[in-house]
Scaffold this active site. Sequence first.
Site, PDB file in Angstrom:
ATOM      1  N   THR A 150       5.025  -0.469  -0.513  1.00 38.00           N
ATOM      2  CA  THR A 150       6.107   0.514  -0.710  1.00 38.00           C
ATOM      3  C   THR A 150       5.556   1.940  -0.761  1.00 38.00           C
ATOM      4  O   THR A 150       4.478   2.184  -1.294  1.00 38.00           O
ATOM      5  CB  THR A 150       6.832   0.195  -2.031  1.00 38.00           C
ATOM      6  OG1 THR A 150       7.230  -1.161  -1.999  1.00 38.00           O
ATOM      7  CG2 THR A 150       8.044   1.092  -2.234  1.00 38.00           C
ATOM      8  N   GLY A 189       1.541  -2.484  -8.534  1.00 38.58           N
ATOM      9  CA  GLY A 189       1.043  -2.787  -9.869  1.00 38.58           C
ATOM     10  C   GLY A 189      -0.478  -2.809  -9.880  1.00 38.58           C
ATOM     11  O   GLY A 189      -1.096  -3.363  -8.979  1.00 38.58           O
ATOM     12  N   GLU A 432      10.164  -6.870  -4.653  1.00 37.37           N
ATOM     13  CA  GLU A 432      10.024  -7.973  -3.689  1.00 37.37           C
ATOM     14  C   GLU A 432      11.302  -8.165  -2.870  1.00 37.37           C
ATOM     15  O   GLU A 432      11.649  -9.286  -2.491  1.00 37.37           O
ATOM     16  CB  GLU A 432       9.683  -9.251  -4.455  1.00 37.37           C
ATOM     17  CG  GLU A 432       8.694 -10.126  -3.732  1.00 37.37           C
ATOM     18  CD  GLU A 432       7.456  -9.377  -3.298  1.00 37.37           C
ATOM     19  OE1 GLU A 432       6.730  -8.879  -4.169  1.00 37.37           O
ATOM     20  OE2 GLU A 432       7.234  -9.276  -2.085  1.00 37.37           O
TER      21      GLU A 432
END
Length: 667
Positions: A150, A189, A432
């Site tokens: 992303t 993350g 997701e």
Amino acid sequence: MAEHNVCVELVRERQKCTFEVQELIHLIDGGITATEERREVENVVCTDPRIKDVVPEEYLSHKERYENAIRKNCILQEILKKYTEKRTWDNFRPSNKYRISSGVVKDISPFMLHTGMFIPTLVNQSDDEQKAKWVPKAMSMEIIGTYAQTELGHGSFIRGLETTATYDPNTEEFVLNTPNLTSYKWWPGGLAHTANHCIVVAQLYSKGQHYGVHPFFVQIRDIETHVPLPGIKVGEIGPKLGFQTANNGFLGFENFRIPRRNMLMKNAQVLKDGTYIKSKNDKLTYGTMVFVRVIILFDLAFELSRAATIAVRYSAVRHQSQLKANEPELQIIDYVTQQHKLFIGVSTSHVFRVVGLWLWNTYVKVNADIGKGNMDQLPELHALACCLKAVCSRDAAARVEEFRLACGGHGFMTSSNLPIINGIVSASITYEGEFSVLMLQTARFLMKAWNGVLARKTLTPTVSYLSKFSNSDRVQWANTTAGIISGFQAAAAGKTKEAYAAIQSYLKPGTDYEDAWNSASVQLVSASEAHCRAILCEISWSEMQRLSKTVSPNLGKVLLELAELYLTYWSLEKRGDLLMYTTISTADIAKLQARYEELLALIRPNAVGIVDGFDIRDEILNSTLGAYDGRVYERLMEEAKKSPLNAEPVNESFHKYIKPLMLKAKL
Ligand SMILES: CCCCCCCC/C=C\CCCCCCCCCCC/C=C/C(=O)SCCNC(=O)CCNC(=O)[C@H](O)C(C)(C)COP(=O)(O)OP(=O)(O)OC[C@H]1O[C@@H](n2cnc3c(N)ncnc32)[C@H](O)[C@@H]1OP(=O)(O)O
Ligand SMILES: Cc1cc2nc3c(=O)[nH]c(=O)nc-3n(C[C@H](O)[C@H](O)[C@H](O)COP(=O)(O)OP(=O)(O)OC[C@H]3O[C@@H](n4cnc5c(N)ncnc54)[C@H](O)[C@@H]3O)c2cc1C
């Protein structure tokens, strides 16, 4: 847990239970050995004194919280190594063992992306030589990675990503660049300060041609010093609604060079001279997302089981109000409205687990076929994973919120752990693959299937029911579980047909198909949801029936009650759909309502036993309201006393601000 420490309400509840809790525990774990293994790991981790926090996480600063999460997760990794060293990624099966992470930090581990996406991408998208080089290092945590896809400007629309990887045949390297602000990687993350490597998804250019997005293995920090490598701009994106310890980061590249062989080359390749070899199917690049969408169902089932355990135990302990004058205050679990809030969430956890296992088995089979060059089942798997991930994450968030509300004011306390679980589950609606975006992917598949219905073609298994309900007649209703499943299929078929017709009606001369699609998209999402509900009902019912035959009659009965509750709850929720697409009458609906209330009453005596069957240790529940002993009020007070504000009787702000304010008021 010594029974003499347990509050009287929970002792009584456990005495009432009609089945063997241990049997349910083994069923959920997948066997006695699996329970033993899980408990052994949990015991080692949870009794390690280094894991216990003196100051609760939520009182730490953002920075301290991250550092504490890293410290404790490194201890966890050390311990887990012992239990995973005999495993290879190839024999990985989703296992409860990994829920131990919640016993280490309350929020998300900064290593989650390493395990959940970095390793799976290396395993599934590298060629054999790359796998041999990188996977062992990643498994042993010699290198730590994340999945950077992303960007600030694009998440859903992967083809719109702007990071570039341009092949330079002179040096046999790719040059990575972040051409502008919106092309910064944003969200991954562990990216901020944890990972030293990542999978970067970037637009590939070679010999002046553009070949779309591809995954690259990129080192971003020095292994020894952890300093970002020259050409890398990396940092943290800041606090969020949840995921506070996930260490989500941003990343930019300035003419950053990586060797040619750092493109993951299982599917597509770039040769030394820059020649591009196409993948058999360009959607294989999206393979990790499919994997994660599948395993998210287990995570949702687990988070629901935590929230359910907290809310059900608390509801058994808590007394409030009198139902009848001069009688003791009722345990709140005895209010039927409370059972309505609680039991559907308990049942949903079981439904997600069994449907998750079914989806996992489908994934394994389709992946094996893909390995042999057969891609036929990929669209169906993609459509299934999309709608199940989307609907289950949204349902889970709604159920967790309901559990929080069921705990009244105390459910609003961070120490109940319901707000943190809420944050974790809510995030899954977006990450997701965002909800509507994924639902529309399934709708694409449904529209193709409807074309198949019209052309009288044989449909693939999960949509074959559409042919059965293709005419306009309302389907004969029967007040049985088979009747309910058939009713949901009829509703899904009806909505699919209407969404299809809506597209056709918007397709006036001069209108593009895409515009007609957009105009009909609310109906398309609704059709996807109905299709997903039909699958959830059909698969959960058949799986719970199958399981009920493998256990003792007493437990089997409870499993069937939970499964039937799920079907009945959703029939009532979706009564409007059933009225439209089946012959259900108001009298049938009244019968369903009566059966629903009967099921609540049947489940009530076993409610605490059923959540005990999730076997979640207190350290993993992390809740003042949900502990095994039910000492709710003592724990709330003990936790309140840990507030740093209670360390001194008068806070200095009184002298600095409040007193002068009061003095001014006197003048
Ligand atoms: C050995 C020891 C073992 C230890 C192992 C421990 C393992 C621990 C395991 C578990 C731990 C538990 C952890 C559980 C939870 C893990 C969570 C971790 C993740 C959390 C963090 C979040 C990460 C992220 O969010 S990553 C970023 C995700 N991004 C997205 O999902 C983006 C969504 N967008 C898309 O997917 C696409 O852009 C799109 C599908 C919306 C559109 O794509 P596009 O190319 O534009 O396609 P389009 O033109 O619309 O359609 C073209 C056709 O392609 C078909 N298609 C699309 N996608 C796929 C696909 N994936 N597969 C197959 N086919 C696909 C599509 O249907 C179209 O087909 P058609 O025929 O033309 O209709
Ligand atoms: C907690 C968290 C962790 C994350 N971790 C990672 C990570 O580790 N790695 C990573 O790469 N990414 C990660 N992400 C990013 C995540 O994958 C994206 O946020 C997600 O895919 C949604 O994309 P977006 O943010 O661009 O939303 P957008 O696509 O901008 O969505 C905004 C709105 O537009 C709508 N919309 C967009 N496209 C369409 C369409 N075609 N049709 C109809 N409506 C549309 C959506 O439905 C939504 O309502 C994470 C996100 C979160 C919240």
